[in-house]
Design an enzyme around this catalytic site. Structure first.
Site, PDB file in Angstrom:
ATOM      1  N   SER A  21      -5.916   6.869 -13.561  1.00 23.38           N
ATOM      2  CA  SER A  21      -7.199   7.550 -13.782  1.00 23.38           C
ATOM      3  C   SER A  21      -7.970   7.638 -12.471  1.00 23.38           C
ATOM      4  O   SER A  21      -7.596   7.040 -11.462  1.00 23.38           O
ATOM      5  CB  SER A  21      -8.031   6.792 -14.827  1.00 23.38           C
ATOM      6  OG  SER A  21      -8.562   5.609 -14.265  1.00 23.38           O
TER       7      SER A  21
ATOM      8  N   SER B 113     -11.017   6.472 -11.893  1.00 25.89           N
ATOM      9  CA  SER B 113     -12.156   5.552 -11.888  1.00 25.89           C
ATOM     10  C   SER B 113     -12.369   4.859 -10.547  1.00 25.89           C
ATOM     11  O   SER B 113     -13.451   4.326 -10.293  1.00 25.89           O
ATOM     12  CB  SER B 113     -11.991   4.498 -12.984  1.00 25.89           C
ATOM     13  OG  SER B 113     -10.920   3.627 -12.686  1.00 25.89           O
TER      14      SER B 113
ATOM     15  N   SER C 190     -16.313   5.593 -14.729  1.00 26.34           N
ATOM     16  CA  SER C 190     -15.526   4.362 -14.710  1.00 26.34           C
ATOM     17  C   SER C 190     -15.890   3.489 -15.911  1.00 26.34           C
ATOM     18  O   SER C 190     -17.061   3.196 -16.148  1.00 26.34           O
ATOM     19  CB  SER C 190     -15.777   3.586 -13.413  1.00 26.34           C
ATOM     20  OG  SER C 190     -15.129   2.328 -13.448  1.00 26.34           O
TER      21      SER C 190
END
Length: 267
Positions: free
Chosen positions: A87, A89, A228
């Site tokens: 991801s 984040s 996040s």
């Protein structure tokens, strides 16, 4: 699926098969060979001897794979383990598709699967990029930056991080990429460590009133602050959930050709 558990089981199964062969099955084959040779005056030819001593296929596979699996288990459990970033984040520090290396002994040696610490070497430091098992679902690994140590007082308000009552310094570097024009790229200073973060002024984000990090726990944030899932939402990381410290990107692969030009140290 838990790869560590699968690896431990594979080592155990191949190891047991190899041990049983050395202790019982191989001596039994040798005894049968000796009996067969004793029953003939001319002895057995080489082909017959090889056939009599031939390992069953499970033993052959176990003997071949056991040492390899054992080395992989030791290296992966106690030295270094690879992970892929799934991801965004941790942007801009880590991009989706980055393959990273995690130091497994930086914070102490832990047994695989159960994650029990057997040797205490060091503790996470503020600013470390740490991999840990997600407290709400331990089978899932998360990677975030450590900002709060045990005993620290943490507050996050209006996109400003405060540690023990003091605002963490940050400065504007540039606007974000065209695909996210509202992002601001900033440099944040955690002690002696400076790292980059993203903030989106149009996203109000979560507010965290001042709280104290309990002993044996850590407060973590993603560098992509407004995108996040971190301690602002689900709380602290227990010490027993720690996996290791991320220290390098060794490859990037986002579906095309893998790239090794992005090899770098993680700050």
């Amino acid at each position: 699926m838990d790869f560590s558990l699968m690896l431990v089981v594979a080592v155990a199964v191949t190891g047991v098969i190899w041990l049983l062969d050395r202790l019982w099955w191989l001596p039994a084959r040798r005894r049968r060979l000796a009996t067969a040779e004793a029953g003939t005056t001319e002895g057995l030819n080489e082909r017959a001897r090889e056939k009599a001593l031939k390992e069953p296929w499970p033993v052959d596979y176990a003997r071949s794979f056991f040492p390899v699996l054992l080395v992989v288990l030791v290296l992966r459990s106690f030295v270094v383990e690879p992970f892929q970033i799934p991801s965004g984040s941790m942007r801009p520090t880590l991009e989706v598709g980055d393959f990273i290396l995690v130091n497994k002994f930086a914070y102490g040696l832990r047994l695989p699967v159960v994650n029990t610490e057997i040797v205490d070497l060091d503790e996470p430091e503020r600013g470390d990029v740490m991999v840990f098992r997600f407290p709400d679902e331990p089978s899932v690994n998360f990677i975030k930056r450590v900002v709060g140590l045990p005993g620290d007082r943490i507050r996050y308000e209006d996109k400003q991080l405060y540690i023990n009552g003091e605002a963490v310094p940050k400065r504007l570097l540039e606007a974000g990429p065209l695909k996210a024009p509202n992002e601001l790229l900033l440099a944040e200073q955690l002690g002696e460590l400076e790292h980059r973060i993203y903030n989106n002024p149009r996203d109000p984000g979560p507010q965290v009133r001042e709280l104290e990090v309990p002993q044996g726990h850590y407060f973590t944030l993603g560098d992509n602050r407004d995108h996040s899932n971190d301690s602002r939402y689900w709380g602290f990381v227990p010490e027993e959930n720690i996996v290791g410290r991320a220290f390098a990107v060794w490859m990037h692969w986002d579906g095309g050709l893998p790239s090794f030009t992005s090899m770098r140290r993680i700050e």
